[in-house]
Design a protein around this motif. Structure first.
Motif, mmCIF file in Angstrom:
data_model
loop_
_atom_site.group_PDB
_atom_site.id
_atom_site.type_symbol
_atom_site.label_atom_id
_atom_site.label_comp_id
_atom_site.label_asym_id
_atom_site.label_seq_id
_atom_site.Cartn_x
_atom_site.Cartn_y
_atom_site.Cartn_z
ATOM 1 N N THR A 270 -3.875 -3.654 2.806
ATOM 2 C CA THR A 270 -2.260 -3.796 3.083
ATOM 3 C C THR A 270 -2.241 -3.985 4.545
ATOM 4 O O THR A 270 -3.131 -4.490 5.176
ATOM 5 C CB THR A 270 -1.838 -2.423 2.939
ATOM 6 O OG1 THR A 270 -0.277 -2.337 3.199
ATOM 7 C CG2 THR A 270 -2.387 -1.203 4.090
ATOM 8 N N LYS A 272 -0.318 -3.254 8.343
ATOM 9 C CA LYS A 272 -0.131 -2.210 8.951
ATOM 10 C C LYS A 272 0.261 -2.923 10.352
ATOM 11 O O LYS A 272 -0.807 -3.263 11.092
ATOM 12 C CB LYS A 272 -0.901 -1.176 9.164
ATOM 13 C CG LYS A 272 -0.181 0.191 9.691
ATOM 14 C CD LYS A 272 -1.021 1.421 9.359
ATOM 15 C CE LYS A 272 -0.599 2.636 10.067
ATOM 16 N NZ LYS A 272 -1.434 3.805 9.990
ATOM 17 N N ARG A 273 1.391 -2.751 10.996
ATOM 18 C CA ARG A 273 1.564 -3.395 12.481
ATOM 19 C C ARG A 273 1.098 -4.711 12.536
ATOM 20 O O ARG A 273 0.401 -5.152 13.587
ATOM 21 C CB ARG A 273 1.211 -2.285 13.284
ATOM 22 C CG ARG A 273 1.877 -0.999 13.415
ATOM 23 C CD ARG A 273 1.530 -0.098 14.582
ATOM 24 N NE ARG A 273 1.911 1.060 14.526
ATOM 25 C CZ ARG A 273 1.326 1.965 14.119
ATOM 26 N NH1 ARG A 273 -0.163 1.972 13.654
ATOM 27 N NH2 ARG A 273 1.688 3.387 14.116
ATOM 28 N N LYS A 275 -1.380 -5.789 10.916
ATOM 29 C CA LYS A 275 -2.842 -6.021 11.040
ATOM 30 C C LYS A 275 -3.552 -5.596 9.578
ATOM 31 O O LYS A 275 -2.896 -4.895 8.871
ATOM 32 C CB LYS A 275 -3.337 -5.027 12.110
ATOM 33 C CG LYS A 275 -5.030 -4.863 12.224
ATOM 34 C CD LYS A 275 -5.446 -3.837 13.165
ATOM 35 C CE LYS A 275 -6.909 -3.863 13.179
ATOM 36 N NZ LYS A 275 -7.628 -2.922 14.265
ATOM 37 N N LYS A 279 -5.607 1.102 2.675
ATOM 38 C CA LYS A 279 -4.771 2.563 2.351
ATOM 39 C C LYS A 279 -5.972 3.421 2.697
ATOM 40 O O LYS A 279 -5.186 4.579 2.832
ATOM 41 C CB LYS A 279 -4.209 2.259 1.180
ATOM 42 C CG LYS A 279 -3.077 1.183 1.035
ATOM 43 C CD LYS A 279 -2.305 1.080 -0.214
ATOM 44 C CE LYS A 279 -1.134 -0.065 -0.129
ATOM 45 N NZ LYS A 279 -0.534 -0.027 -1.430
#
Length: 365
Positions: A270, A272-273, A275, A279
């Motif tokens: 995934t 995130k921010r 990056k 998960k």
């Protein structure tokens, strides 16, 4: 130098000395020039693993005072080999005189005698003693600082199980400050008290306990590791198995992962921010022997300490007959509480070595 006394390719740690010899020490070669190094910082971590601090460790009271004798000038690494030494001071070698003929159950006495044709120093376990883990820490503290300064990598190891007593909750960042607030190095205070009581009970009964240490390393960049035989898992395992009493290691979901379906064990990607992350982290931060950017997580199993006060059956190598044997000397009823700094050190040494191989850390800072 014995072939097995050194570890690493670009950052090489060489360990020397015996438990009851004049000294033990380490030489760290390959540390980039320009790293600030202070004996006090090394001493602070050595103090976390030294014996004689409480009732749940051996009562051998070594100061474990480290001296840096080369490789550091004006407080900074010079690029030359960094040699460090600790002078032994509290040996009671007479406690080991009966080891000339009697083999201690669970110890390396017999294979060492055969391999070295009885010339090995058997006192306190000699070269096979857990005391030599202090040499791992000497080099490991420097490696840990190198990783922190250059890449922001941090390793935290702690006791998660003693005997059958396990931590109830999952480790979080908030627990880091609690690791060294108790004698067993467990960040969960309620569980730590139960662990301590179980160790003291084992000692009272002339017995010992084993346990498990979990190690978590964060901020590791993607791409460290050299497949196939130089994989990050391979080299971390080799380093960790240099600790006496270690009998098992697992990464991520480990053995429990073997009970899952692929759909349960796979770590889904995934964003995130901005990056790419996963998960979950069942892989333990390593895929194909290469770091994937997620935390590197390991669990390390320690067997119960072999030196116990109970009378046990053994063999007299001179008479070739069975005899009753009782271990003398001062020993740990559980080695696990002294091991977190050692695990931290060996993880740092291995990852720093791979970071140098990959060019993530330069020879001169």
């Amino acid at each position: 130098m014995l072939p097995g006394s050194s570890i690493g390719q670009r950052l090489v740690l060489t360990s020397f000395g015996e438990s009851h010899g004049k000294s033990i020490g380490a030489v760290l070669d390959g540390c980039p020039a320009g790293l600030e190094i202070d004996e006090k910082e090394i001493q602070q971590i050595l103090d976390l693993r030294k014996p004689g601090q409480n009732l749940i460790s051996t009562q051998r009271k070594e100061g474990d005072v480290v001296e840096i004798i080369s490789g550091v000038f004006r407080g900074y690494s010079t690029g030359a080999p960094i040699a460090m030494v600790i002078w032994n001071s509290d040996q009671k070698s007479k406690d080991y005189e009966n080891l000339k003929t009697k083999l201690r159950p669970g110890h390396s006495d017999y294979p060492a005698m055969i391999k070295f044709n009885h010339y090995n120093d058997y006192r306190g376990g000699g070269r096979f003693s857990g005391r030599l883990t202090a040499t791992h820490v000497m080099g490991g503290v420097i490696a840990k600082k190198l990783l922190k300064v250059t890449l922001g990598i941090e390793t935290n190891s702690y006791t998660c199980q003693i005997g059958k007593i396990r931590m109830e909750n999952k480790f979080t960042k908030k627990m880091i400050s609690s690791i060294y607030k108790n004698e067993v190095r467990c960040p969960e205070n309620k569980t730590a008290k139960l662990m301590r009581a179980s160790i003291l009970d084992a000692r009272k009964n002339g017995d010992s306990l084993g346990g498990i240490i979990e190690s978590i390393t964060t901020n590791v960049p993607v791409g460290l590791g050299e497949p196939i035989f130089g994989s990050l898992e391979s080299d971390l395992s080799k380093a960790i198995f240099s600790i006496p009493s270690v009998k098992g290691i697992e990464f991520g979901s480990g053995f429990k992962g073997s009970e899952l379906y692929g759909s349960e064990n796979n770590d889904l990607y995934t964003i995130k921010r901005g990056k790419i992350v996963t998960k979950t982290n069942n892989s333990g931060g390593i895929l194909g022997g290469i770091s994937n950017g997620m935390p590197i997580t390991m669990k390390i199993a320690f067997k119960p300490a072999s030196s116990i006060a109970r009378r046990q059956s053994t063999v007299n190598i001179r008479t070739k007959k069975e005899e009753i044997f009782q271990v003398k000397g001062r020993h740990d009823p559980c080695v696990v509480p002294r091991a977190p700094p050692v695990v931290d050190s060996l993880v740092a040494l291995t990852i720093a070595d791979h970071a140098l191989i990959a060019g993530a850390i330069k020879p001169v800072l």
